[in-house]
Scaffold this active site. Structure first.
Site, PDB file in Angstrom:
ATOM      1  N   ARG A 262      23.898  10.278  18.218  1.00 23.94           N
ATOM      2  CA  ARG A 262      24.973  10.388  17.226  1.00 23.94           C
ATOM      3  C   ARG A 262      24.452  11.038  15.962  1.00 23.94           C
ATOM      4  NH1 ARG A 262      27.844   4.390  17.839  1.00 23.94           N
ATOM      5  NH2 ARG A 262      28.065   4.532  20.110  1.00 23.94           N
ATOM      6  N   ARG A 277      19.780   2.245  12.101  1.00 30.38           N
ATOM      7  CA  ARG A 277      20.754   3.301  12.320  1.00 30.38           C
ATOM      8  C   ARG A 277      20.037   4.631  12.540  1.00 30.38           C
ATOM      9  NH1 ARG A 277      26.208   3.599  11.012  1.00 30.38           N
ATOM     10  NH2 ARG A 277      26.116   1.674   9.826  1.00 30.38           N
ATOM     11  N   GLU A 349      25.532  -5.884  13.476  1.00 26.39           N
ATOM     12  CA  GLU A 349      26.456  -5.687  14.588  1.00 26.39           C
ATOM     13  C   GLU A 349      25.666  -5.200  15.804  1.00 26.39           C
ATOM     14  OE1 GLU A 349      29.545  -2.732  14.009  1.00 26.39           O
ATOM     15  OE2 GLU A 349      29.664  -2.548  16.179  1.00 26.39           O
ATOM     16  N   SER A 352      30.174  -4.512  20.368  1.00 25.85           N
ATOM     17  CA  SER A 352      31.570  -4.309  20.043  1.00 25.85           C
ATOM     18  C   SER A 352      32.276  -4.284  21.380  1.00 25.85           C
ATOM     19  CB  SER A 352      31.696  -2.970  19.321  1.00 25.85           C
ATOM     20  OG  SER A 352      32.969  -2.822  18.773  1.00 25.85           O
ATOM     21  N   ARG A 393      18.957  -2.868  17.236  1.00 18.44           N
ATOM     22  CA  ARG A 393      19.340  -4.021  16.418  1.00 18.44           C
ATOM     23  C   ARG A 393      18.943  -5.333  17.079  1.00 18.44           C
ATOM     24  NH1 ARG A 393      25.061  -1.772  13.903  1.00 18.44           N
ATOM     25  NH2 ARG A 393      24.099   0.108  13.023  1.00 18.44           N
TER      26      ARG A 393
END
Length: 426
Positions: A262, A277, A349, A352, A393
């Site tokens: 990404r 990230r 997080e 999801s 994470r």
RNA sequence: GGAGGGAUGGCUGAGUGGUCGAAAGCGGCGGUCUUGAAAACCGUUGUGGGGCCUUGCCUCACCGGGGGUUCGAAUCCCUCUCCCUCCGCCA
């Protein structure tokens, strides 16, 4: 992609959903209706002429007399151009409609709480307590560099900022997590393991709903016009593209490990420290195709599967339901799972889990038939996706929660099978 | 990379520029027969869009994708993609 019939029959439902999402162009609904009615009147006109042409052609084939035949053919000249002109208009209107529709997000589940942005997400449960330490817990970037298992400089040297190299027990810990999660999903939670391409066509990305809207976040190979996957959700959505499957064979449940790429064009200073990230990260994904009436239950099931992953790793976590302003483009309803990271002193997080309803299935054209009887119409099925946990994470949470006063890290019990005898990273 | 061959309905496989949305077979579904099943026989069986006196009928499009020629294209032309065979190269 939403069903055009939803706009025709329940435009207020769509309007309300867009409003709740704080969607930038709520007038899109009216524009859709306008283009739809334009399309239909153009089609009616074009089809009238085509029917005329077909009838005339058929008549010509019956005529025996040569002169009469030529006369009739001459009469038909020019009709083709009129039809072509109308077809071109139809094409244009359809392209406009498609472009508009493909940028409109899914309609929210009625149970989604209203809210502006992620600050209004609702914590629905917390499992465990943030761990207390008899010393000051360190952030993972300190632990990782002093143990020599994360090297940030080398990542920058090789590629650029937001890349890193894992070494030794750090690389091994990540590999252990991948194996642990895949085994959990496939051996105990009923998913079938899949290994997919990491580079896919534009239409595959479109099918999963990431194009055209999120083009800027994707890495693309211009020479071959291929995209690097931003998540396994993308290839998994399109595994059954253009298929009509038997209702009896559903649900299909897949679990896949992939790297994710990404661009993450976030604000320059945000989350720059550590491995939280990056532009490249690994993830084990869960994905389900279900009957429409079963997707609500499947969402809860997948949420539980993701929770189990956190629980078995001994991590403190909480589950949030996303509010209307924060639910993603394709989703009707979403749960986020966050784990506690004591070194950074924040919730991260890691998963999801979303029910996308028939939104992706419509884009990717994945359907099922309820019965094998003649005349049983194909219907779009429902798709759901959930992270079986994002790996960096999860690594952060493990490093920070299992750290000891001397900077060493205890390997959680379920991962030791793959750690080659390493119980403590020191 | 070079040289050939191919792509038609769920599958196999016909198809002369003109009732071809497409033969035939297999499969699926329904039925007859049977105590039941099989076999046999009969019927039926693609997708999407549009319209209407909306559960039935009319109509348009679809024979790998896109474009073209023609009054008319599965059929002729161009182009792209994919698959197969042979040669070369290669982790």
């Amino acid at each position: 992609m939403l069903d055009i019939n939803l706009f025709r029959n329940q435009p207020d439902t769509v309007r309300a959903s867009l409003k709740a999402r704080r969607f930038a162009e709520p007038q899109a609904v009216d524009r859709v209706l306008e283009l739809d009615s334009q399309r239909r009147s153009l089609l009616t006109e074009a089809e009238k002429l085509k029917a005329e042409r077909n009838a005339a052609s058929k008549a010509i084939s019956q005529i025996k007399d040569a002169a009469e035949k030529q006369a009739k053919i001459a009469e038909q000249k020019g009709l083709g151009e009129k039809i072509a002109a109308l077809d071109e208009q139809v094409r244009q209107v359809e392209a406009d409609l498609e472009a508009l529709l493909s940028g409109i997000p899914n309609v929210l589940d009625a149970r989604v709480p209203d809210g502006e942005d992620d600050a209004q997400n609702v914590v629905i449960k917390t499992v465990g307590e943030p761990k207390q330490f008899p010393f000051e817990p360190k952030p993972h970037w300190d632990l990782g560099t002093s143990l020599g298992i994360i090297n940030f400089e080398q990542g920058v040297k090789l590629t650029g900022s937001r890349f890193y190299v894992l070494h030794g027990a750090g690389a091994r810990l990540q590999r252990a997590l991948i194996a642990f999660m895949l085994d959990l999903h496939t051996r105990r939670q009923g998913y079938s393991e899949a290994y997919t391409p990491f580079i896919v066509k534009g239409e595959t990305v479109y099918g999963a709903g990431q194009l055209p809207k999120f083009k800027d976040n994707l890495y693309r190979d211009a020479e071959e016009d291929l995209y690097m996957v931003p998540t396994a959700e993308v290839p998994l959505t399109c595994i059954h593209r253009d298929e009509i499957v038997d209702a009896a064979s559903l649900p299909f449940r897949y679990s896949a490990y992939t790297p994710c790429f990404r661009r993450e064009k976030v604000a320059a200073g945000r989350d720059v420290r550590g491995i939280k990230r990056g532009h490249q990260f690994d993830k084990v994904e869960m994905y389900s195709f279900t009957l429409p009436e079963e997707s609500d239950n499947e969402l809860e099931r997948m949420r539980e599967d993701a929770e189990q992953t956190c629980a078995e790793l001994g991590l403190t976590y909480r589950v949030k339901q996303l509010c209307s302003g924060d639910v993603g483009f394709c989703a009707r309803m979403t749960y986020d799972i966050e784990v506690w990271a004591p070194g950074q002193n924040e919730w991260l997080e890691v998963s999801s889990v979303s029910n996308c309803g028939d939104f992706q299935a419509r884009r990717a054209n994945v359907r099922f038939r309820r019965s094998r009887e003649a005349g049983a119409k194909p219907e779009f099925l429902h798709t759901l996706n959930g992270s079986g946990l994002g790996l960096p994470r999860t690594m952060i949470a493990i490093m920070e929660n299992y750290q000891q006063a001397d900077g060493s890290i205890v390997v959680p019990e379920p991962l030791r099978l793959w750690m080659g005898g390493i119980d403590v990273i020191r």
